[in-house]
Design a protein around this motif. Structure first.
Motif, PDB file in Angstrom:
ATOM      1  N   ILE A 222      -3.532   4.981   8.955  1.00 20.38           N
ATOM      2  CA  ILE A 222      -3.703   5.411   7.749  1.00 20.38           C
ATOM      3  C   ILE A 222      -2.807   6.565   7.385  1.00 20.38           C
ATOM      4  CG2 ILE A 222      -5.489   6.874   9.174  1.00 20.38           C
ATOM      5  CD1 ILE A 222      -7.340   6.967   6.817  1.00 20.38           C
TER       6      ILE A 222
ATOM      7  N   ALA B 211       0.352   4.019  -3.002  1.00 17.13           N
ATOM      8  CA  ALA B 211       0.117   5.423  -2.283  1.00 17.13           C
ATOM      9  C   ALA B 211       0.859   6.505  -3.214  1.00 17.13           C
ATOM     10  CB  ALA B 211      -0.070   5.669  -0.822  1.00 17.13           C
TER      11      ALA B 211
ATOM     12  N   VAL C  68       0.703  -1.259  -0.125  1.00 11.66           N
ATOM     13  CA  VAL C  68      -0.024   0.042  -0.032  1.00 11.66           C
ATOM     14  C   VAL C  68       0.683   1.327   0.055  1.00 11.66           C
ATOM     15  CG1 VAL C  68      -1.619   1.136   1.283  1.00 11.66           C
ATOM     16  CG2 VAL C  68      -2.171  -1.211   0.849  1.00 11.66           C
TER      17      VAL C  68
ATOM     18  N   ILE D  21      -3.053   6.814   3.151  1.00  7.80           N
ATOM     19  CA  ILE D  21      -4.388   6.236   2.620  1.00  7.80           C
ATOM     20  C   ILE D  21      -5.352   7.593   2.615  1.00  7.80           C
ATOM     21  CG2 ILE D  21      -6.403   4.628   2.885  1.00  7.80           C
ATOM     22  CD1 ILE D  21      -4.489   2.655   4.299  1.00  7.80           C
TER      23      ILE D  21
ATOM     24  N   LEU E 294     -10.544   4.789   3.848  1.00  9.89           N
ATOM     25  CA  LEU E 294     -10.097   3.156   4.467  1.00  9.89           C
ATOM     26  C   LEU E 294     -11.645   2.647   4.818  1.00  9.89           C
ATOM     27  CD1 LEU E 294      -7.823   1.552   5.644  1.00  9.89           C
ATOM     28  CD2 LEU E 294      -8.409   2.695   7.903  1.00  9.89           C
TER      29      LEU E 294
ATOM     30  N   HIS F 255      -8.064   4.510  -2.031  1.00  4.93           N
ATOM     31  CA  HIS F 255      -8.763   3.735  -1.250  1.00  4.93           C
ATOM     32  C   HIS F 255      -8.403   2.244  -0.807  1.00  4.93           C
ATOM     33  CE1 HIS F 255     -12.477   0.783  -0.865  1.00  4.93           C
ATOM     34  NE2 HIS F 255     -12.489   1.483   0.229  1.00  4.93           N
ATOM     35  N   VAL F 256      -8.528   2.073   0.230  1.00  6.29           N
ATOM     36  CA  VAL F 256      -7.818   0.790   0.952  1.00  6.29           C
ATOM     37  C   VAL F 256      -9.000   0.027   1.593  1.00  6.29           C
ATOM     38  CG1 VAL F 256      -6.515  -0.567   2.205  1.00  6.29           C
ATOM     39  CG2 VAL F 256      -5.632   1.460   0.783  1.00  6.29           C
TER      40      VAL F 256
END
Length: 391
Positions: free
Chosen positions: A187, A162, A158, A192, A195, A173-174
């Motif tokens: 976060i 990002a 991630v 992110i 979330l 978006h995760v």
């Protein structure tokens, strides 16, 4: 007398934690509407804000940026808003990884012709070079990549995603429904923007979820309009009891994560070793995504020639609950879109069985699963299809 069952399908749902049950019971005794300003209403609001703060602490966010929803699916749908903006520029295209949950693959509020699929590597990890290409020289995009896959357990890069997304002027978006309570994440540290979380994956009640926003997210379009609940981002009287249970569950899960997860990972590793050793040498088994970082509780196991749906039924008859992948297809047995995206052929895709462990899993549960596989594998792996059709 009923045989005690062995539950190894924790990624589908989890039992309600004692802390969540107690918080919900206390909330059911509260009369007030959380939007009312009298004492009863303020008491209900206080319970809800306590839960909001617990979620915020768990993921490193600000409480005001936690939006309660009816579950992870709604949180995902809310996140995929075509009204989002970055640097005063509208974001009108969506890139989703090909291994996402069904609620993300549908594209939320984006039109089908504005959605692109991001491929993954054989390991089950997204293809960063493909993402780089999809972002280059194009308008900014909302990119949706789950933190950990619900079938293989593979943890996605991630931070790197990002970096690429934000460099191209987009938003990330995760979906962290499976990761919450199992691995530590923040976060802000992961950079992110949106979330998604779900309560029933961590010992909270089904029917509660949350979308957590970064500080600078603007342009989110509510799915449900009406009153001003959730700062105008999700209308409808909040389910105080479910939210209270969610908050208590996440607090309990985070508190014991450091002690629970190493023990669970050790059980998972022993299960995998037992599964591989319990079959004939002529059968080449696969632990999917075994060569990358995975959730400590998840095993997706396959053997060429095995019919997963038959194996799941046979395990069930032996008193063991496992699954053939995601539990979000209304009981339908379907080929895994995750394994298909990873490039596996039909024989292995049809063979995959998921074992997922949790905080109540014991050595005896793993022993029982290995024993059952040792008993079942000989018949299930015979080439004679008539043997399989009898079960």
């Amino acid at each position: 007398m009923m045989q005690e069952r062995t539950y190894l399908d924790w990624n589908a749902t989890t039992p309600l934690r004692r802390e969540a049950r107690e918080a919900m019971a206390a909330a059911w005794d509260v009369l007030g509407n959380p939007s009312s300003i009298h004492a009863e209403g303020r008491r209900a609001r206080g319970m809800m804000e306590k839960a909001r703060a617990a979620l915020a602490v768990a993921v490193g966010a600000e409480p005001r940026n936690v939006i309660f929803t009816s579950g992870g699916t709604e949180a995902n749908a809310l996140a995929l808003s075509n009204g989002l903006q970055k640097n005063k520029q509208n974001i009108d295209r969506l890139i989703v990884s090909s291994i996402e949950h069904a609620s993300v693959l549908t594209g939320g509020q984006f039109a089908p012709d504005r959605i692109a699929r991001l491929p993954v590597l054989r390991s089950g990890v997204i293809d960063l070079e493909a993402l780089r290409t999809m972002l280059a020289g194009r308008p900014p995009a909302l990119v949706s990549v789950m933190l950990a896959n619900n079938e293989t357990g593979a943890i996605q890069p991630v931070v790197e995603v990002a970096g690429l997304v934000h460099e191209a002027g987009g938003l990330l978006h995760v979906d962290a429904a499976q990761a919450l309570g199992k691995i530590e994440f923040n976060i802000k540290e992961l950079n992110i923007d949106l979330l998604s979380l779900s309560a029933h994956k961590i010992g909270g009640p089904a029917g509660a979820g949350a979308l957590v926003l970064a500080e600078d997210v603007i342009g989110l379009h509510p799915l449900i309009r009406g009153g001003g609940q959730e700062r105008g981002r999700r209308a409808g009287t909040e389910n105080v009891a479910a939210i209270a249970g969610f908050g208590a569950a996440v607090k309990a899960a985070v508190a014991v994560r450091a002690s629970d997860m190493p023990r669970i990972e050790s059980l998972r590793n022993r299960l995998e070793q037992g599964l591989r050793q319990s079959q004939g040498k002529s059968q080449a088994s696969v632990i999917f995504s075994h060569d990358v970082a995975r959730l400590p509780n998840t095993t997706l196991f396959g053997v060429p020639g095995l019919k997963a749906e038959t194996a799941v039924v046979r395990f069930d008859l032996e008193g063991i609950a496992v699954s053939s992948g995601s539990a979000c297809s209304s009981g339908k047995v379907q080929p895994s879109h995750v394994l298909q995206a990873m490039g596996y052929g039909p024989e292995l895709v049809r063979s995959a069985i998921r074992f997922s462990l949790g905080w109540e899993t014991k050595d005896a549960d793993v022993d029982q699963a290995i024993k059952a596989w040792r008993k079942l594998s000989g018949a299930l792996l015979r080439k004679d299809e008539t043997v399989l059709e009898r079960f």
